[in-house]
Design a protein around this motif. Structure first.
Motif, PDB file in Angstrom:
ATOM      1  N   LEU A   1       0.848  -1.182   0.000  1.00 46.31           N
ATOM      2  CA  LEU A   1       0.000   0.000   0.000  1.00 46.31           C
ATOM      3  C   LEU A   1       0.885   1.234   0.000  1.00 46.31           C
ATOM      4  CD1 LEU A   1      -2.720   1.501   0.305  1.00 46.31           C
ATOM      5  CD2 LEU A   1      -2.505   1.147   2.784  1.00 46.31           C
ATOM      6  N   VAL A   2       0.703   2.095  -0.988  1.00 46.85           N
ATOM      7  CA  VAL A   2       1.464   3.342  -1.087  1.00 46.85           C
ATOM      8  C   VAL A   2       0.469   4.494  -1.040  1.00 46.85           C
ATOM      9  CG1 VAL A   2       2.947   4.764  -2.545  1.00 46.85           C
ATOM     10  CG2 VAL A   2       3.325   2.293  -2.407  1.00 46.85           C
ATOM     11  N   LEU A   3       0.711   5.425  -0.112  1.00 42.57           N
ATOM     12  CA  LEU A   3      -0.094   6.629  -0.013  1.00 42.57           C
ATOM     13  C   LEU A   3       0.785   7.801  -0.444  1.00 42.57           C
ATOM     14  CD1 LEU A   3      -1.563   6.044   3.563  1.00 42.57           C
ATOM     15  CD2 LEU A   3      -2.583   5.412   1.379  1.00 42.57           C
ATOM     16  N   SER A   4       0.310   8.600  -1.377  1.00 40.33           N
ATOM     17  CA  SER A   4       1.070   9.768  -1.815  1.00 40.33           C
ATOM     18  C   SER A   4       0.128  10.952  -1.986  1.00 40.33           C
ATOM     19  CB  SER A   4       1.813   9.478  -3.124  1.00 40.33           C
ATOM     20  OG  SER A   4       0.904   9.170  -4.149  1.00 40.33           O
ATOM     21  N   SER A   5       0.653  12.136  -1.692  1.00 40.51           N
ATOM     22  CA  SER A   5      -0.181  13.321  -1.826  1.00 40.51           C
ATOM     23  C   SER A   5       0.646  14.574  -1.599  1.00 40.51           C
ATOM     24  CB  SER A   5      -1.317  13.287  -0.798  1.00 40.51           C
ATOM     25  OG  SER A   5      -2.225  14.337  -1.035  1.00 40.51           O
ATOM     26  N   THR A   6       0.192  15.664  -2.160  1.00 43.54           N
ATOM     27  CA  THR A   6       0.677  16.952  -1.727  1.00 43.54           C
ATOM     28  C   THR A   6      -0.042  17.266  -0.419  1.00 43.54           C
ATOM     29  OG1 THR A   6      -1.008  17.971  -3.139  1.00 43.54           O
ATOM     30  CG2 THR A   6       1.212  17.853  -4.028  1.00 43.54           C
ATOM     31  N   SER A   7       0.479  18.203   0.336  1.00 45.92           N
ATOM     32  CA  SER A   7      -0.060  18.482   1.666  1.00 45.92           C
ATOM     33  C   SER A   7      -1.433  19.131   1.602  1.00 45.92           C
ATOM     34  CB  SER A   7       0.888  19.404   2.429  1.00 45.92           C
ATOM     35  OG  SER A   7       0.344  19.718   3.685  1.00 45.92           O
ATOM     36  N   ASN A   8      -2.258  18.748   2.543  1.00 47.84           N
ATOM     37  CA  ASN A   8      -3.553  19.391   2.746  1.00 47.84           C
ATOM     38  C   ASN A   8      -3.617  19.876   4.190  1.00 47.84           C
ATOM     39  OD1 ASN A   8      -6.110  20.338   2.234  1.00 47.84           O
ATOM     40  ND2 ASN A   8      -7.107  18.359   2.381  1.00 47.84           N
ATOM     41  N   GLY A   9      -2.456  20.248   4.729  1.00 47.22           N
ATOM     42  CA  GLY A   9      -2.402  20.695   6.115  1.00 47.22           C
ATOM     43  C   GLY A   9      -2.736  19.558   7.066  1.00 47.22           C
ATOM     44  N   PRO A  10      -3.435  19.851   8.142  1.00 49.90           N
ATOM     45  CA  PRO A  10      -3.722  18.815   9.141  1.00 49.90           C
ATOM     46  C   PRO A  10      -4.950  17.966   8.811  1.00 49.90           C
ATOM     47  CG  PRO A  10      -4.499  20.917   9.921  1.00 49.90           C
ATOM     48  CD  PRO A  10      -3.811  21.178   8.592  1.00 49.90           C
ATOM     49  N   HIS A  11      -5.280  17.816   7.551  1.00 52.21           N
ATOM     50  CA  HIS A  11      -6.470  17.054   7.150  1.00 52.21           C
ATOM     51  C   HIS A  11      -6.063  15.885   6.265  1.00 52.21           C
ATOM     52  CE1 HIS A  11      -8.658  20.487   8.668  1.00 52.21           C
ATOM     53  NE2 HIS A  11      -7.944  21.270   7.866  1.00 52.21           N
ATOM     54  N   GLY A  12      -6.861  14.853   6.244  1.00 50.23           N
ATOM     55  CA  GLY A  12      -6.640  13.744   5.331  1.00 50.23           C
ATOM     56  C   GLY A  12      -5.991  12.537   5.968  1.00 50.23           C
ATOM     57  N   VAL A  13      -5.829  11.490   5.158  1.00 50.16           N
ATOM     58  CA  VAL A  13      -5.327  10.200   5.605  1.00 50.16           C
ATOM     59  C   VAL A  13      -3.894  10.299   6.113  1.00 50.16           C
ATOM     60  CG1 VAL A  13      -4.797   7.839   4.883  1.00 50.16           C
ATOM     61  CG2 VAL A  13      -6.838   8.964   4.023  1.00 50.16           C
ATOM     62  N   LEU A  14      -3.006  10.896   5.326  1.00 41.12           N
ATOM     63  CA  LEU A  14      -1.599  10.997   5.730  1.00 41.12           C
ATOM     64  C   LEU A  14      -1.444  11.845   6.989  1.00 41.12           C
ATOM     65  CD1 LEU A  14       0.191  11.389   2.296  1.00 41.12           C
ATOM     66  CD2 LEU A  14       0.224   9.412   3.806  1.00 41.12           C
ATOM     67  N   ALA A  15      -2.192  12.921   7.084  1.00 43.84           N
ATOM     68  CA  ALA A  15      -2.118  13.767   8.278  1.00 43.84           C
ATOM     69  C   ALA A  15      -2.557  12.985   9.511  1.00 43.84           C
ATOM     70  CB  ALA A  15      -2.986  15.013   8.095  1.00 43.84           C
ATOM     71  N   GLY A  16      -3.587  12.183   9.392  1.00 44.09           N
ATOM     72  CA  GLY A  16      -4.049  11.366  10.513  1.00 44.09           C
ATOM     73  C   GLY A  16      -3.002  10.356  10.937  1.00 44.09           C
ATOM     74  N   LEU A  17      -2.365   9.711   9.963  1.00 47.73           N
ATOM     75  CA  LEU A  17      -1.306   8.754  10.280  1.00 47.73           C
ATOM     76  C   LEU A  17      -0.111   9.456  10.923  1.00 47.73           C
ATOM     77  CD1 LEU A  17      -1.410   6.550   7.070  1.00 47.73           C
ATOM     78  CD2 LEU A  17      -2.156   5.909   9.361  1.00 47.73           C
ATOM     79  N   ALA A  18       0.225  10.646  10.424  1.00 41.96           N
ATOM     80  CA  ALA A  18       1.337  11.404  10.991  1.00 41.96           C
ATOM     81  C   ALA A  18       1.040  11.786  12.440  1.00 41.96           C
ATOM     82  CB  ALA A  18       1.602  12.656  10.147  1.00 41.96           C
TER      83      ALA A  18
ATOM     84  N   GLU B   1      -0.881  10.159  14.535  1.00 43.89           N
ATOM     85  CA  GLU B   1      -0.767   8.935  15.330  1.00 43.89           C
ATOM     86  C   GLU B   1       0.690   8.571  15.596  1.00 43.89           C
ATOM     87  OE1 GLU B   1      -3.105   5.651  13.907  1.00 43.89           O
ATOM     88  OE2 GLU B   1      -4.805   6.960  13.493  1.00 43.89           O
ATOM     89  N   ALA B   2       1.585   8.959  14.674  1.00 44.35           N
ATOM     90  CA  ALA B   2       3.015   8.669  14.847  1.00 44.35           C
ATOM     91  C   ALA B   2       3.707   9.720  15.715  1.00 44.35           C
ATOM     92  CB  ALA B   2       3.694   8.585  13.478  1.00 44.35           C
ATOM     93  N   GLY B   3       2.993  10.784  16.108  1.00 42.54           N
ATOM     94  CA  GLY B   3       3.558  11.777  16.999  1.00 42.54           C
ATOM     95  C   GLY B   3       3.851  13.129  16.388  1.00 42.54           C
ATOM     96  N   PHE B   4       3.596  13.329  15.110  1.00 45.99           N
ATOM     97  CA  PHE B   4       3.799  14.640  14.506  1.00 45.99           C
ATOM     98  C   PHE B   4       2.734  15.596  15.015  1.00 45.99           C
ATOM     99  CE2 PHE B   4       5.980  11.979  11.458  1.00 45.99           C
ATOM    100  CZ  PHE B   4       7.087  12.728  11.132  1.00 45.99           C
ATOM    101  N   GLU B   5       3.149  16.823  15.319  1.00 44.46           N
ATOM    102  CA  GLU B   5       2.218  17.808  15.839  1.00 44.46           C
ATOM    103  C   GLU B   5       2.098  19.045  14.979  1.00 44.46           C
ATOM    104  OE1 GLU B   5       3.292  18.602  19.871  1.00 44.46           O
ATOM    105  OE2 GLU B   5       3.089  16.501  20.453  1.00 44.46           O
ATOM    106  N   ARG B   6       3.089  19.278  14.092  1.00 43.31           N
ATOM    107  CA  ARG B   6       3.077  20.471  13.245  1.00 43.31           C
ATOM    108  C   ARG B   6       2.949  20.070  11.792  1.00 43.31           C
ATOM    109  NH1 ARG B   6       7.958  24.293  14.212  1.00 43.31           N
ATOM    110  NH2 ARG B   6       7.536  24.356  12.019  1.00 43.31           N
ATOM    111  N   PHE B   7       2.155  20.811  11.068  1.00 41.38           N
ATOM    112  CA  PHE B   7       1.992  20.597   9.639  1.00 41.38           C
ATOM    113  C   PHE B   7       2.293  21.923   8.954  1.00 41.38           C
ATOM    114  CE2 PHE B   7      -0.575  17.535  11.806  1.00 41.38           C
ATOM    115  CZ  PHE B   7      -0.313  16.351  11.122  1.00 41.38           C
TER     116      PHE B   7
END
Length: 86
Positions: free
Chosen positions: A60-77, A79-85
């Motif tokens: 499974l590969v997820l790719s995207s340009t940033s949408n700020g703190p919204h979307g699938v990748l932001a949610g995974l980030a 959960e991994a501990g990222f706090e700034r977008f």
């Protein structure tokens, strides 16, 4: 909408499907690429639907340009501990 492109040399193919949680039921993919997943209305449902295939060794590969703190990748980030977008 769905589409399929076959590579004659190898017989392998790419099959494009619409987003959503129920689109994979008819398929058994070995590779799932969710491009621009941050902007998919049903990105989270598509991601969750792809997870059972990953348990069976699909990639499974997820790719995207940033949408700020919204979307699938932001949610995974998050959960991994990222706090700034930025």
């Amino acid at each position: 909408s769905n589409w399929r492109m076959t590579y004659d040399k190898t017989g392998s193919y790419a099959h494009g499907v619409a987003q959503g949680g129920d689109v994979f039921r008819a398929y058994t993919p070995t590779f799932v690429w969710m491009d621009e997943c941050e902007f998919m209305e049903k990105g989270h449902q598509s991601f969750v639907a792809a997870l059972p295939f990953c348990e069976k060794k699909a990639q499974l590969v997820l790719s995207s340009t940033s949408n700020g703190p919204h979307g699938v990748l932001a949610g995974l980030a998050r959960e991994a501990g990222f706090e700034r977008f930025a």
